[in-house]
Design a protein around this motif. Sequence first.
Motif, PDB file in Angstrom:
ATOM      1  N   GLN A  40       0.842  -1.191   0.000  1.00 37.56           N
ATOM      2  CA  GLN A  40       0.000   0.000   0.000  1.00 37.56           C
ATOM      3  C   GLN A  40       0.881   1.247   0.000  1.00 37.56           C
ATOM      4  O   GLN A  40       1.851   1.327   0.740  1.00 37.56           O
ATOM      5  CB  GLN A  40      -0.855  -0.031   1.263  1.00 37.56           C
ATOM      6  N   ASP A  99      -3.351   2.850  -3.177  1.00 35.24           N
ATOM      7  CA  ASP A  99      -3.714   3.319  -1.832  1.00 35.24           C
ATOM      8  C   ASP A  99      -4.686   2.392  -1.106  1.00 35.24           C
ATOM      9  O   ASP A  99      -5.039   2.642   0.039  1.00 35.24           O
ATOM     10  CB  ASP A  99      -4.257   4.756  -1.892  1.00 35.24           C
ATOM     11  N   LYS A 100      -5.112   1.312  -1.776  1.00 34.92           N
ATOM     12  CA  LYS A 100      -6.003   0.341  -1.116  1.00 34.92           C
ATOM     13  C   LYS A 100      -5.303  -1.007  -1.051  1.00 34.92           C
ATOM     14  O   LYS A 100      -4.778  -1.484  -2.049  1.00 34.92           O
ATOM     15  CB  LYS A 100      -7.296   0.168  -1.919  1.00 34.92           C
ATOM     16  N   ALA A 101      -5.286  -1.616   0.131  1.00 32.90           N
ATOM     17  CA  ALA A 101      -4.692  -2.941   0.272  1.00 32.90           C
ATOM     18  C   ALA A 101      -5.730  -4.000  -0.068  1.00 32.90           C
ATOM     19  O   ALA A 101      -6.925  -3.774   0.090  1.00 32.90           O
ATOM     20  CB  ALA A 101      -4.180  -3.141   1.700  1.00 32.90           C
ATOM     21  N   VAL A 104      -2.058  -6.177  -3.327  1.00 30.13           N
ATOM     22  CA  VAL A 104      -1.467  -5.040  -2.623  1.00 30.13           C
ATOM     23  C   VAL A 104      -1.435  -5.354  -1.130  1.00 30.13           C
ATOM     24  O   VAL A 104      -2.473  -5.534  -0.499  1.00 30.13           O
ATOM     25  CB  VAL A 104      -2.281  -3.746  -2.862  1.00 30.13           C
ATOM     26  N   ASN A 145       0.386  -1.534   4.403  1.00 28.92           N
ATOM     27  CA  ASN A 145       1.501  -0.603   4.565  1.00 28.92           C
ATOM     28  C   ASN A 145       2.286  -0.998   5.814  1.00 28.92           C
ATOM     29  O   ASN A 145       1.900  -0.688   6.930  1.00 28.92           O
ATOM     30  CB  ASN A 145       0.964   0.829   4.694  1.00 28.92           C
TER      31      ASN A 145
END
Length: 96
Positions: A3, A44-46, A70, A73
């Motif tokens: 992410q 930006d999205k896991a 993904v 983070n």
Amino acid sequence: MNQGDLVSINLSSSDVVHGLYLDGYDLEIRTDPGQISELSFTADKAGSFRFRCSVTCGDLHPFMIGKLQVGPNQLMWRGAGLAVLAALAGVLRFRQ
Ligand SMILES: [Cu+2]
């Protein structure tokens, strides 16, 4: 990929017009034969997101699929973990 990473996709075709549609991010690009189309975005999205060809291109069209993975983070979680440890250490020190 994690992410927050920047994703860059270069889509090229050697036969007919193809496309790429990414579920979850709602992004699409198309490319003409002999051309390269570029798509850049921040993941930006896991999670796990399916992508597929977005142009009905022939017999193999239903098989033009894939998955974008993904991960979370890790730096953010590591930072949060350290904050929790620091808070616990503070509490333990107060008890003594
Ligand atoms: Cu297709």
